[in-house]
Design a protein around this motif. Structure first.
Motif, mmCIF file in Angstrom:
data_model
loop_
_atom_site.group_PDB
_atom_site.id
_atom_site.type_symbol
_atom_site.label_atom_id
_atom_site.label_comp_id
_atom_site.label_asym_id
_atom_site.label_seq_id
_atom_site.Cartn_x
_atom_site.Cartn_y
_atom_site.Cartn_z
ATOM 1 N N ASN A 215 -3.516 0.126 -6.196
ATOM 2 C CA ASN A 215 -3.243 0.693 -7.512
ATOM 3 C C ASN A 215 -3.725 -0.229 -8.619
ATOM 4 N N VAL A 216 -3.396 -1.526 -8.514
ATOM 5 C CA VAL A 216 -3.832 -2.484 -9.527
ATOM 6 C C VAL A 216 -5.358 -2.574 -9.544
ATOM 7 N N ALA A 217 -5.980 -2.616 -8.367
ATOM 8 C CA ALA A 217 -7.436 -2.712 -8.289
ATOM 9 C C ALA A 217 -8.102 -1.505 -8.944
ATOM 10 N N ASN A 218 -7.538 -0.308 -8.729
ATOM 11 C CA ASN A 218 -8.110 0.890 -9.353
ATOM 12 C C ASN A 218 -8.013 0.839 -10.870
ATOM 13 N N VAL A 219 -6.895 0.323 -11.379
ATOM 14 C CA VAL A 219 -6.748 0.197 -12.829
ATOM 15 C C VAL A 219 -7.802 -0.761 -13.388
ATOM 16 N N ASN A 241 -0.326 -7.762 -16.701
ATOM 17 C CA ASN A 241 1.075 -8.182 -16.656
ATOM 18 C C ASN A 241 1.983 -7.168 -17.338
ATOM 19 N N ALA A 242 1.533 -6.623 -18.465
ATOM 20 C CA ALA A 242 2.348 -5.643 -19.192
ATOM 21 C C ALA A 242 2.481 -4.333 -18.418
ATOM 22 N N MET A 243 1.447 -3.938 -17.685
ATOM 23 C CA MET A 243 1.477 -2.670 -16.965
ATOM 24 C C MET A 243 2.217 -2.764 -15.640
ATOM 25 N N PHE A 244 2.251 -3.970 -15.022
ATOM 26 C CA PHE A 244 2.807 -4.096 -13.678
ATOM 27 C C PHE A 244 3.911 -5.155 -13.595
ATOM 28 N N PRO A 245 5.000 -5.021 -14.396
ATOM 29 C CA PRO A 245 6.117 -5.964 -14.237
ATOM 30 C C PRO A 245 6.771 -5.773 -12.880
ATOM 31 N N ASN A 250 9.291 -2.618 -7.340
ATOM 32 C CA ASN A 250 9.994 -3.084 -6.135
ATOM 33 C C ASN A 250 9.920 -4.597 -5.949
ATOM 34 N N GLY A 251 9.929 -5.321 -7.049
ATOM 35 C CA GLY A 251 9.927 -6.775 -6.968
ATOM 36 C C GLY A 251 8.595 -7.378 -6.574
ATOM 37 N N LEU A 252 7.522 -6.598 -6.595
ATOM 38 C CA LEU A 252 6.210 -7.105 -6.183
ATOM 39 C C LEU A 252 5.506 -7.759 -7.366
ATOM 40 N N MET A 253 5.112 -8.984 -7.174
ATOM 41 C CA MET A 253 4.260 -9.685 -8.133
ATOM 42 C C MET A 253 2.905 -9.880 -7.477
ATOM 43 N N LEU A 254 1.945 -10.418 -8.233
ATOM 44 C CA LEU A 254 0.620 -10.635 -7.659
ATOM 45 C C LEU A 254 -0.067 -11.796 -8.345
ATOM 46 N N THR A 255 -0.984 -12.404 -7.617
ATOM 47 C CA THR A 255 -1.877 -13.394 -8.199
ATOM 48 C C THR A 255 -3.231 -12.732 -8.430
ATOM 49 N N LEU A 256 -3.956 -13.242 -9.413
ATOM 50 C CA LEU A 256 -5.225 -12.621 -9.818
ATOM 51 C C LEU A 256 -6.196 -13.697 -10.272
#
Length: 385
Positions: A215-219, A241-245, A250-256
């Motif tokens: 989902n993040v990759a598609n955005v 960061n604003a779109m995917f808190p 479900n508590g998922l964070m990510l590195t980029l």
């Protein structure tokens, strides 16, 4: 069984054992547990895929070619190598005069030997594990594995095609782990002068992490962050960061690790959002140079500042961008790898006829312990001609 009578305001009672003071408790009989339906299985890995095969009541012959029931096409395995027979809840293994032997817990099998749950079997150097499992549980795991494969196929479907011509060329290698992590990457020309790309890694494993990564990759691929200039890595980090808190996902964070490259000035700009370094190798150099500035991961904080790094790239430079699954692993000798181990592989010369991303994967796969890797393996190599 006597119940304790608690006082309440405005009420009195005596200590007599009147019938009204007594509570009789009865223990309801527990429902009988459903009997387990136990099956006998062999588990083994081929490449990065875990397989589990049930041993039927007629037993199982393992060999290099048919008519063996389980065919493992490796030269060190005999045509009919060994046999496993089932007797009720017991299983026995027997060698069939194989050339390289059948080994159980390191000892060569000389006569039919009983298998214990978790027994380690080796045919030549090919490892297998015997398991006694509840068939319903095994079927559930097989269904989950099928769902994970479908999710992995979806992630693969959104990955870009390699670029083999032009001023910027790309190559990559992606192998999902057995549990499926949260890796994804992409790249594109923003305009005639600017090339952009990223590698991201969502926390955790499983279908949820994989679909969140997709989902993040598609955005990012569709430039779907409102009001964000994708030429500016810091704006991309803040917008993502604003779109995917994490509290909304479900508590998922990510590195980029996101970068842009301006062709006329040969300037690379990047943000490492909670991500480890990427590495630059300039022409004529063998020492990979880390590209990294500390910045927070995506989704952890409501607002933050993301540092932007810069590097001028001489013609012929290449950068390596990868997830932590490329170096956070256990080697065959039991030692845990760190990023420096992968950096050592980058120092080695390129191999003609083999992409650099594939060379890294083959070196990591050869060094890692047998079986699927612990996490997704993602490496993106970008060349600037």
């Amino acid at each position: 069984m006597r119940a304790r009578n608690h006082d309440k305001p405005g009420m009195t009672h005596d200590d007599g054992d009147r019938p009204s003071d007594r509570t009789i408790a009865t223990r309801m009989p527990l429902a009988a547990a459903a009997p387990l339906d136990i099956g006998h299985y062999l588990a083994f890995s081929q490449g990065d895929t875990l397989h589990r095969v049930e041993i039927g009541p007629d037993g199982l012959v393992i060999g290099r070619q048919p008519p063996a029931d389980l065919v493992i096409p490796q030269a060190e395995i005999s045509r009919r190598h060994c046999r496993i027979d089932v007797d009720g809840d017991r299983a026995f293994i027997a060698d069939l005069a194989s050339t390289n032997g059948t080994f159980l817990a390191g000892e060569r099998v000389q006569h039919p030997t009983r298998l214990r749950n978790g027994s380690q079997i080796r045919l030549g150097s090919f490892p297998l594990r015997y398991e006694r499992r509840d068939r319903h549980e095994a079927a559930g795991e097989a269904e989950l594995a099928s769902e994970l494969r479908r999710a992995a196929d979806y992630v693969r479907a959104i990955l870009p095609q390699p670029l083999s011509t032009g001023p910027v060329r790309t190559e990559w290698w992606f192998v999902p782990s057995a549990q499926l992590g949260g890796d994804a990457f992409g790249y594109q020309f923003l305009d005639d002068d600017t090339f952009a790309g990223f590698v991201l890694d969502v926390s955790g494993h499983g279908i949820g992490a994989a679909l969140h990564a997709a989902n993040v990759a598609n955005v990012l691929r569709r430039r779907g962050l409102p009001g964000v200039d994708f030429h500016d890595p810091a704006q991309v980090a803040a917008g993502t960061n604003a779109m995917f808190p994490m509290e909304d996902h479900n508590g998922l964070m990510l590195t980029l690790w996101y970068f842009t490259y301006h062709l006329p000035t040969r300037l690379l700009r990047f943000c490492a959002c909670g991500h480890h370094p990427s590495y630059l190798i300039a022409p004529g150099a063998t020492e990979p140079v880390p590209l990294w500035l500390r910045s927070p991961a995506i989704g952890m904080l409501p607002t933050a500042n993301w540092a932007v790094g810069r590097a001028e790239l001489p013609p012929g430079s290449r950068i390596y961008v990868f997830s932590d699954g490329a170096f956070e692993l256990v080697a065959a000798n039991g030692q845990r790898w760190v990023i420096e181990d992968l950096r050592q592989i980058m120092r080695e010369p390129e191999q003609p006829g083999l992409s650099e991303a594939q060379r890294l994967y083959q070196a990591v796969r050869a060094a890692a312990r047998p079986g699927p890797l612990d996490d997704d393996f993602s490496v993106l190599v970008v060349r600037f001609d």
